[in-house]
Write a protein that holds these residues in place. Sequence first.
Motif, short mmCIF file in Angstrom:
data_model
loop_
_atom_site.label_atom_id
_atom_site.label_comp_id
_atom_site.label_asym_id
_atom_site.label_seq_id
_atom_site.Cartn_x
_atom_site.Cartn_y
_atom_site.Cartn_z
N SER A 114 0.82 -1.20 0.00
CA SER A 114 0.00 0.00 0.00
C SER A 114 0.86 1.26 0.00
O SER A 114 1.94 1.30 0.59
CB SER A 114 -0.92 0.02 1.22
N LEU A 115 0.36 2.29 -0.65
CA LEU A 115 1.01 3.60 -0.65
C LEU A 115 0.58 4.42 0.57
O LEU A 115 1.08 5.51 0.78
CB LEU A 115 0.65 4.36 -1.93
N PHE A 116 -0.34 3.87 1.36
CA PHE A 116 -0.90 4.59 2.49
C PHE A 116 -0.39 4.01 3.79
O PHE A 116 0.01 2.85 3.87
CB PHE A 116 -2.44 4.51 2.47
N ASP A 117 -0.44 4.82 4.84
CA ASP A 117 -0.10 4.36 6.18
C ASP A 117 -1.31 3.58 6.70
O ASP A 117 -2.37 4.17 6.96
CB ASP A 117 0.21 5.55 7.08
N LEU A 118 -1.15 2.29 6.85
CA LEU A 118 -2.26 1.44 7.29
C LEU A 118 -2.13 1.03 8.76
O LEU A 118 -2.84 0.15 9.22
CB LEU A 118 -2.33 0.19 6.41
N SER A 119 -1.23 1.68 9.48
CA SER A 119 -0.95 1.27 10.86
C SER A 119 -2.16 1.38 11.79
O SER A 119 -2.25 0.64 12.76
CB SER A 119 0.22 2.06 11.43
N LYS A 120 -3.09 2.28 11.49
CA LYS A 120 -4.27 2.44 12.34
C LYS A 120 -5.52 1.81 11.74
O LYS A 120 -6.62 2.02 12.22
CB LYS A 120 -4.50 3.93 12.62
N CYS A 121 -5.34 1.05 10.69
CA CYS A 121 -6.48 0.48 9.97
C CYS A 121 -6.93 -0.84 10.57
O CYS A 121 -6.16 -1.57 11.19
CB CYS A 121 -6.12 0.25 8.50
N THR A 122 -8.19 -1.13 10.33
CA THR A 122 -8.70 -2.47 10.55
C THR A 122 -8.88 -3.08 9.16
O THR A 122 -9.00 -2.36 8.17
CB THR A 122 -10.05 -2.44 11.30
N PHE A 123 -8.88 -4.40 9.11
CA PHE A 123 -8.89 -5.07 7.82
C PHE A 123 -10.09 -6.01 7.72
O PHE A 123 -10.38 -6.76 8.65
CB PHE A 123 -7.59 -5.84 7.61
N GLU A 124 -10.73 -5.93 6.60
CA GLU A 124 -11.85 -6.81 6.28
C GLU A 124 -11.38 -7.75 5.17
O GLU A 124 -11.00 -7.30 4.09
CB GLU A 124 -13.03 -5.96 5.80
N VAL A 125 -11.36 -9.04 5.47
CA VAL A 125 -10.89 -10.04 4.51
C VAL A 125 -12.05 -10.98 4.23
O VAL A 125 -12.70 -11.48 5.15
CB VAL A 125 -9.70 -10.85 5.09
N TYR A 126 -12.32 -11.20 2.94
CA TYR A 126 -13.45 -12.07 2.60
C TYR A 126 -13.26 -12.65 1.20
O TYR A 126 -12.43 -12.19 0.43
CB TYR A 126 -14.77 -11.32 2.71
N GLU A 127 -14.06 -13.67 0.92
CA GLU A 127 -14.09 -14.30 -0.40
C GLU A 127 -15.46 -14.08 -1.01
O GLU A 127 -16.47 -14.07 -0.30
CB GLU A 127 -13.82 -15.80 -0.27
N ASP A 128 -15.47 -13.89 -2.32
CA ASP A 128 -16.73 -13.70 -3.02
C ASP A 128 -16.58 -14.28 -4.42
O ASP A 128 -15.76 -13.81 -5.20
CB ASP A 128 -17.10 -12.22 -3.08
N ASP A 129 -17.36 -15.30 -4.71
CA ASP A 129 -17.38 -15.91 -6.04
C ASP A 129 -15.98 -16.28 -6.54
O ASP A 129 -15.60 -15.98 -7.67
CB ASP A 129 -18.07 -14.95 -7.02
N GLY A 130 -15.19 -16.91 -5.66
CA GLY A 130 -13.86 -17.39 -6.04
C GLY A 130 -12.77 -16.34 -6.01
O GLY A 130 -11.61 -16.63 -6.29
#
Length: 180
Positions: free
Chosen positions: A92-108
């Motif tokens: 990422s080009l952004f500072d993600l240190s304060k982020c939460t992450f949503e991980v999921y699968e959709d249609d493969g």
Amino acid sequence: MNKDELLKIYSAYLPYGLQLQHKYEKAKHSGETLLRSWVKPLEPLDLGCLFPHRKDSFDWKAILYDLSYLTKEIEHEGERIIPMVYFIKKTSLFDLSKCTFEVYEDDGEVYVNAHDGDRVIDSIFYDGNIFWSSKLLDIHEGYRPANPQHTWQEMLLHLHFNVFNLPESEYINKATLTNK
């Protein structure tokens, strides 16, 4: 799959610490050490010291993760990570240190969104062939191929994912491997 085809595939993982396991052994072995002489045809592989009764055998399987583990927690270099989160943090080009992450699968397809509060500030997905990234902050503009693709493929190799779609009979799933 013949020995030469497997060697070509295994050689892609060698810079990333590939481990192999013989079908009759429970111990894991360094891929580089074992395969070095197989890929140099002038030097026969001397497995005699390890396996005297199987000196000329090539009954070795790579220890890899199935691609279905991109959204699941795995062990990497002694740490527990979720590969898709690892990838977005690395690229990422952004500072993600304060982020939460949503991980999921959709249609493969496998997705990860980096949230800063209620805003998605970065997003990537993998369709099984190509990694795609969101267009900067406006995720609604759609996705474009993440560049360079070789970086993404190297990360998959580094984490020992089965990127060559070896059949299950040709590798050992690292996630389910036990040392019983």
